[in-house]
Design an enzyme around this catalytic site. Sequence first.
Site, PDB file in Angstrom:
ATOM      1  N   SER A 124      24.380 -21.115  -6.174  1.00 49.52           N
ATOM      2  CA  SER A 124      22.948 -21.455  -6.181  1.00 49.52           C
ATOM      3  C   SER A 124      22.151 -20.766  -5.065  1.00 49.52           C
ATOM      4  CB  SER A 124      22.742 -22.972  -6.109  1.00 49.52           C
ATOM      5  OG  SER A 124      23.197 -23.586  -7.291  1.00 49.52           O
ATOM      6  N   GLU A 149      35.046 -19.833 -12.541  1.00 49.24           N
ATOM      7  CA  GLU A 149      34.882 -19.840 -14.002  1.00 49.24           C
ATOM      8  C   GLU A 149      36.144 -19.321 -14.673  1.00 49.24           C
ATOM      9  OE1 GLU A 149      31.221 -17.660 -14.136  1.00 49.24           O
ATOM     10  OE2 GLU A 149      30.156 -19.369 -13.264  1.00 49.24           O
ATOM     11  N   LYS A 204      27.970 -12.054 -14.211  1.00 48.14           N
ATOM     12  CA  LYS A 204      28.758 -12.854 -15.159  1.00 48.14           C
ATOM     13  C   LYS A 204      28.700 -12.208 -16.558  1.00 48.14           C
ATOM     14  CE  LYS A 204      28.114 -16.745 -12.153  1.00 48.14           C
ATOM     15  NZ  LYS A 204      28.118 -18.191 -11.957  1.00 48.14           N
ATOM     16  N   HIS A 256      37.545 -16.115  -9.545  1.00 48.78           N
ATOM     17  CA  HIS A 256      36.285 -16.862  -9.661  1.00 48.78           C
ATOM     18  C   HIS A 256      36.574 -18.205 -10.352  1.00 48.78           C
ATOM     19  CE1 HIS A 256      32.253 -18.029 -10.832  1.00 48.78           C
ATOM     20  NE2 HIS A 256      31.825 -17.169  -9.910  1.00 48.78           N
ATOM     21  N   GLY A 301      26.582 -27.037 -13.071  1.00 45.44           N
ATOM     22  CA  GLY A 301      25.609 -28.113 -12.882  1.00 45.44           C
ATOM     23  C   GLY A 301      24.968 -28.145 -11.504  1.00 45.44           C
ATOM     24  N   GLU A 321      32.946 -20.531  -2.632  1.00 48.73           N
ATOM     25  CA  GLU A 321      32.037 -20.937  -3.709  1.00 48.73           C
ATOM     26  C   GLU A 321      32.397 -22.359  -4.130  1.00 48.73           C
ATOM     27  OE1 GLU A 321      30.019 -17.593  -5.893  1.00 48.73           O
ATOM     28  OE2 GLU A 321      31.940 -17.756  -6.895  1.00 48.73           O
TER      29      GLU A 321
HETATM   30  P1  13P Z   1      24.971 -19.161  -9.223  1.00 53.41           P
HETATM   31  O1  13P Z   1      24.242 -18.387  -8.163  1.00 53.41           O
HETATM   32  O2  13P Z   1      24.406 -18.983 -10.596  1.00 53.41           O
HETATM   33  O3  13P Z   1      25.165 -20.591  -8.834  1.00 53.41           O
HETATM   34  O4  13P Z   1      26.441 -18.524  -9.328  1.00 53.41           O
HETATM   35  C1  13P Z   1      27.229 -18.414  -8.222  1.00 53.41           C
HETATM   36  C2  13P Z   1      28.458 -17.696  -8.596  1.00 53.41           C
HETATM   37  O5  13P Z   1      29.290 -18.194  -9.324  1.00 53.41           O
HETATM   38  C3  13P Z   1      28.614 -16.322  -8.093  1.00 53.41           C
HETATM   39  O6  13P Z   1      29.892 -15.841  -8.299  1.00 53.41           O
END
Ligand code: 13P
Length: 263
Positions: free
Chosen positions: A215, A96, A11, A94, A175, A166
């Site tokens: 996670s 995000e 990220k 993604h 969260g 995801e």
């Molecule tokens: P986390 O493992 O921090 O939950 O992130 C997952 C993710 O968004 C991978 O692209």
Amino acid sequence: MKRTLIVGNWKMNLNTQQASVLVHRLNKHIEEHRDIEVVLAPSLLTLQPISLQIDRRKFRLAAQDAFYVDEGAYTGEVSFTMLRGLVHYALVGHSERRIHLGETLEVVRDKVQAAIRNGISPILCVGETKQERAAGETKRVIHDQLTTALANLTPEEVEEVVIAYEPVWAITSFGGDRPAKPDEIQSAIRWIRHIIGELYGEKLATELRVIYGASVDAEFVEGILSLEGVDGLLPGTASLNYHKFADIVAAAHRTLQKAGQNG
Ligand code: 13P
């Protein structure tokens, strides 16, 4: 043989120097396994120096995003064309980016196509939010994300795509504090393969690589990778810690060894 894919999504973390320190440790602590393909997805800024530093027997690179036009007046963007030869993969869509940066289904579709056009395998991220799950819309959301994203591809091109399930609500940044439950992962991944099967036939539905992210930590690796049809993992937070990421790779290897012995 499909190799199990483990993709670390860093990220928007680590400057060039910090990224170099992490790669140095990963080179040392992660072992090469024939049955596992380990991919690092650092920020665009650090891709180039990292490409010179990684042990290429152990790691491949992925971009976290790129723009869908190959070249031109798009100030601030980096195209898939520019990433040719530098990365094997690129994350596309993604959550995000969909949620914080307003990426629409159509933008995701154009990026998937641009990646393929440039010889880069898109890792297409799909998954529902908490509200969508609560409203019983999980299947519809995954269906819409998947079918629009693949709309412009030929079946041969779809073979190059990796799908990452995801669930947004389980991602740390939204969260989440633990992965989705095995039955939730299993049913989403079955649904993804079902949709691919309807569109492109059973062979592609079985062969396409589908991975899970959200996670992921070493303790969950065996439980998730033992599920039928799960071909890999996409850890975010844990991939920034060399111990944790190395543990994930080692746990994946143990799981595969065990599965091999049992059957
Ligand atoms: P986390 O493992 O921090 O939950 O992130 C997952 C993710 O968004 C991978 O692209």
